[in-house]
Design a protein around this motif. Structure first.
Motif: not given
Length: 289
Positions: A192-207
Motif C-alpha cells: 500500500d505504501i508503494e502504491a501511494l508513493s507513485k503519486y509524485q505530489n506525496v512525500s514521506c516523513k521518516v519519523s
C-alpha cells in the motif's frame, strides 16, 4: 518545482516533525499511563539544547490538539524561538468558512505552512473521503498550504484515493503511516505504501518509528526493512527526517532515533544526506531563510 533557494536549504539541517505542549490530562488523554514520561510540559527550552548538540538548525512544529487555540500557542512560540522554521497546524477543513480561515492565516502568520487532522482516530475510517473534508483539502492548494496525512496502515488505501483526486496538492505521510514494526508486519503495508508513493505530489516523513517498535527491546536492524521500502519507493527527493520528539522519549529518545537514521543514510552521498536531513523539508514546507 525546485526550491528557489536550494543552496541555503542544503546547508540547513531540519527536524521536520516535533511537538510542544503544556500538559493537560483531559485534553491530552491520548497520553496513556504507559506513556507517563510524556505527562509534563514540553517546550522550546527542552528541545533547543538537543538540537544544538546534534547540529540541527531548526524544526517544523506539528499540532497535537484539534483546536485553533493550539495554532496560536505554536505561533507564539515561533515568534520567540527562531529555530522553529515552520508550523503544521489544525483547521476545520469541513467548515463552511474554510476559505476565510485559510485567508486569515495566510495574511497574518507566515510561519504556518500547512495543516493536519488526526485521521487515525476518526471512527469513520473513510473520513478523509467525505465530501466536506475533501472540499477543505481542495482549498489548501489555493493558499499554498501543505497537508500532513496522519494514518495507520489500514487507511493507506483511502489515502491513495484522496491524493489521486488532488494531483496539485502537496501531501506528506507522517511516520511512514505507522507500520507494525513491533510485530514485523510488512507485506500489506509495503504494497500500500508503494502504491501511494507513485503519486509524485506525496512525500514521506521518516519519523515515529521507535514508538511502532517494541519500546523496550527494539534493535536497529528492526527498522531496516521498513526504511528500505520507503527510500526505494519515494526516492531521495521525497523523504524527510523527523524526530517525533517528545513522543520518541518513551522508546529511547531523540539521540537514539537520530542515530538509526544517521547509520542508515551513511551509505548515501553527502548531497543525498543533505536532502534527507533538511533540504527536502525546507523545499516541501517552503521554509524561509
Amino acid at each position: 518545482m525546485a526550491a528557489p533557494n536550494k543552496t541555503w536549504y542544503l546547508m540547513q539541517k531540519i527536524d521536520a516533525h516535533q511537538h510542544f505542549w503544556q500538559f493537560d490530562p483531559v485534553r491530552d488523554s491520548w497520553i496513556t499511563e504507559e506513556m507517563s514520561a510524556l505527562k509534563r510540559d514540553f517546550l522550546p527550552a527542552d528541545l533547543f539544547p538537543i538540537l544544538e548538540r546534534n547540529e540541527i538548525d531548526g524544526s517544523v512544529l506539528v499540532q497535537t490538539c484539534q483546536t485553533e487555540d493550539d495554532n496560536h500557542f505554536m505561533l507564539n512560540l515561533a515568534k520567540e524561538n527562531d529555530f522553529i522554521k515552520g508550523i503544521v497546524g489544525w483547521v476545520d477543513l469541513r467548515a463552511d468558512n474554510i476559505e476565510e480561515r485559510l485567508q486569515y492565516y495566510k495574511d497574518n502568520h507566515a510561519k504556518l505552512k500547512g495543516f493536519r487532522h488526526v485521521l487515525q482516530t476518526e471512527p469513520n475510517e473513510q473520513f478523509m473521503l467525505t465530501r466536506t473534508f475533501k472540499r477543505g483539502i481542495n482549498c489548501l492548494n489555493d493558499f499554498q498550504y501543505t497537508y500532513d496525512i496522519l494514518i495507520y496502515p489500514r487507511h493507506l488505501k483511502y489515502a491513495d484515493t484522496l491524493v489521486a483526486e488532488f494531483p496539485d496538492q502537496k501531501f506528506v505521510v507522517d511516520h511512514l503511516a505507522k507500520p507494525h514494526i513491533k510485530y514485523q508486519e510488512i507485506d500489506e503495508w509495503k504494497k500500500d505504501i508503494e502504491a501511494l508513493s507513485k503519486y509524485q505530489n506525496v512525500s514521506c516523513k521518516v519519523s515515529g518509528m521507535l514508538t511502532e517498535a517494541d519500546w523496550y527491546s527494539w534493535r536497529t536492524a528492526d527498522f531496516t526493512p521498513y526504511l528500505d521500502v520507503v527510500f526505494n519507493a519515494f526516492g531521495i527527493s521525497r523523504v524527510m527526517y523527523g524526530s517525533d520528539w517528545p513522543v520518541c522519549v518513551v522508546a529511547g529518545g531523540y539521540n537514539r532515533a537520530l542515530e538509526i537514521l544517521q547509520l542508515y543514510t551513511s551509505r548515501l552521498s553527502h548531497d543525498e544526506q543533505d536532502l534527507f536531513f533538511g533540504g527536502n523539508a525546507a523545499d516541501f514546507y517552503n521554509l524561509d531563510k
